[in-house]
Motif scaffolding. Structure first.
Motif, PDB file in Angstrom:
ATOM      1  N   UNK A 148       0.807  -1.224   0.000  1.00  0.00           N
ATOM      2  CA  UNK A 148       0.000   0.000   0.000  1.00  0.00           C
ATOM      3  C   UNK A 148       0.836   1.267   0.000  1.00  0.00           C
ATOM      4  N   UNK A 149       2.039   1.232   0.562  1.00  0.00           N
ATOM      5  CA  UNK A 149       2.905   2.412   0.534  1.00  0.00           C
ATOM      6  C   UNK A 149       3.324   2.747  -0.886  1.00  0.00           C
ATOM      7  N   UNK A 150       3.577   1.719  -1.688  1.00  0.00           N
ATOM      8  CA  UNK A 150       3.910   1.956  -3.096  1.00  0.00           C
ATOM      9  C   UNK A 150       2.744   2.612  -3.823  1.00  0.00           C
ATOM     10  N   UNK A 151       1.525   2.138  -3.526  1.00  0.00           N
ATOM     11  CA  UNK A 151       0.348   2.706  -4.197  1.00  0.00           C
ATOM     12  C   UNK A 151       0.075   4.138  -3.740  1.00  0.00           C
ATOM     13  N   UNK A 152       0.321   4.436  -2.480  1.00  0.00           N
ATOM     14  CA  UNK A 152       0.159   5.812  -2.016  1.00  0.00           C
ATOM     15  C   UNK A 152       1.160   6.744  -2.687  1.00  0.00           C
ATOM     16  N   UNK A 153       2.409   6.304  -2.811  1.00  0.00           N
ATOM     17  CA  UNK A 153       3.414   7.119  -3.488  1.00  0.00           C
ATOM     18  C   UNK A 153       3.065   7.297  -4.965  1.00  0.00           C
ATOM     19  N   UNK A 154       2.542   6.237  -5.580  1.00  0.00           N
ATOM     20  CA  UNK A 154       2.157   6.341  -6.993  1.00  0.00           C
ATOM     21  C   UNK A 154       1.026   7.348  -7.175  1.00  0.00           C
ATOM     22  N   UNK A 155       0.053   7.354  -6.256  1.00  0.00           N
ATOM     23  CA  UNK A 155      -1.026   8.334  -6.340  1.00  0.00           C
ATOM     24  C   UNK A 155      -0.491   9.756  -6.228  1.00  0.00           C
ATOM     25  N   UNK A 156       0.388   9.981  -5.254  1.00  0.00           N
ATOM     26  CA  UNK A 156       0.932  11.319  -5.063  1.00  0.00           C
ATOM     27  C   UNK A 156       1.757  11.761  -6.269  1.00  0.00           C
ATOM     28  N   UNK A 157       2.568  10.857  -6.813  1.00  0.00           N
ATOM     29  CA  UNK A 157       3.383  11.201  -7.976  1.00  0.00           C
ATOM     30  C   UNK A 157       2.511  11.456  -9.199  1.00  0.00           C
ATOM     31  N   UNK A 158       1.444  10.669  -9.358  1.00  0.00           N
ATOM     32  CA  UNK A 158       0.542  10.882 -10.494  1.00  0.00           C
ATOM     33  C   UNK A 158      -0.133  12.242 -10.386  1.00  0.00           C
ATOM     34  N   UNK A 159      -0.598  12.608  -9.192  1.00  0.00           N
ATOM     35  CA  UNK A 159      -1.244  13.907  -9.012  1.00  0.00           C
ATOM     36  C   UNK A 159      -0.272  15.043  -9.303  1.00  0.00           C
ATOM     37  N   UNK A 160       0.981  14.902  -8.848  1.00  0.00           N
ATOM     38  CA  UNK A 160       1.977  15.943  -9.112  1.00  0.00           C
ATOM     39  C   UNK A 160       2.234  16.088 -10.609  1.00  0.00           C
ATOM     40  N   UNK A 161       2.340  14.962 -11.313  1.00  0.00           N
ATOM     41  CA  UNK A 161       2.556  15.020 -12.760  1.00  0.00           C
ATOM     42  C   UNK A 161       1.343  15.614 -13.474  1.00  0.00           C
ATOM     43  N   UNK A 162       0.141  15.297 -12.986  1.00  0.00           N
ATOM     44  CA  UNK A 162      -1.064  15.836 -13.623  1.00  0.00           C
ATOM     45  C   UNK A 162      -1.148  17.349 -13.465  1.00  0.00           C
TER      46      UNK A 162
END
Length: 238
Positions: free
Chosen positions: A16-30
């Motif tokens: 779940x930590x990987x998925x949380x980081x992926x969400x945050x990185x995706x939002x930053x890129x968006x």
């Protein structure tokens, strides 16, 4: 309502930590690339996330259905040009482009978060937050997330049952104001009743700030997740 569903997909196997980081990185890129070309690339990546979690776009849209009118309202309001002095109104399609891109950006972020909700148990989410945010603040955030994930679907189910009961009693023939008042009052009463029962249940189970949480371990699949996170962070910074 989007909730956790057990499965064996790639997203289910990720920490779940990987998925949380992926969400945050995706939002930053968006937010960094809210352009037609950038959102087109992010759309392909969102489709890959949905496929990794075996979540259909239609189901994700149904889960966020209450938010869609607000996303659609921004571009529509921006396109309407009202001249108060001349008492006239017109439509400017070009004015709706930026709000439309912003709304679509939010929709993509919601899709990515839907994959997380679909593939992550509540206890794992709490454990991940408490490990990422140390101390009492992390425990408070973990408890809050766990309660919201468990409590909010119940509140929505209560409101749905209230509406169905009102319709069965010909409540749909009442004026809109009366329907809103009846459903809202009944929903608030049920919410307070559930809150009281929740508090009693927590005390009966000796609720603790630091319970025994599930062990989290990074696996081989998380290596791919970290590659995606690094690429998204790089795209956001560049």
């Amino acid at each position: 309502m989007l909730t956790y569903h057990p499965g064996g997909s790639l997203a289910h196997r990720l920490d779940p930590r990987t998925k949380l980081l992926a969400q945050a990185a995706f939002a930053a890129a968006a937010f960094a690339h809210t352009t037609p070309r950038g959102l087109a690339v992010l759309t392909v990546l969102t489709a890959a996330f949905l496929a990794a979690g075996r979540l259909s776009p239609a189901r994700a849209i149904r889960g966020y259905l209450p938010a869609l009118p607000f996303l659609a309202a921004g571009p529509l309001i921006a396109a309407v040009n009202i001249d108060v002095s001349a008492l006239s109104a017109g439509i400017e399609p070009n004015a709706a482009v930026d709000p439309l891109l912003a709304s679509y950006r939010v929709l993509l972020i919601l899709f990515v978060s839907a994959v997380y909700l679909h593939t992550t148990p509540v206890r794992d989410s709490r454990a991940a937050i408490q490990r990422l945010v140390p101390g009492r603040v992390g425990r408070l955030l973990g408890v809050g997330v766990a309660l919201v994930f468990r409590f909010f679907p119940l509140l929505r189910a209560d409101l749905r049952r209230v509406r169905e009961a009102s319709t069965a009693r010909l409540g749909d023939e009442r004026p809109l104001r009366d329907r809103m008042r009846l459903v809202g009052a009944a929903g608030i009463r049920r919410a307070f009743a559930r809150a009281d029962r929740l508090a009693l249940a927590l005390r009966a189970r000796c609720f603790a700030w630091n319970p025994t949480l599930p062990a989290l371990r990074f696996g081989r699949a998380d290596a791919l997740g970290f590659v995606v996170v690094a690429a998204l962070v790089g795209a956001a910074l560049l």
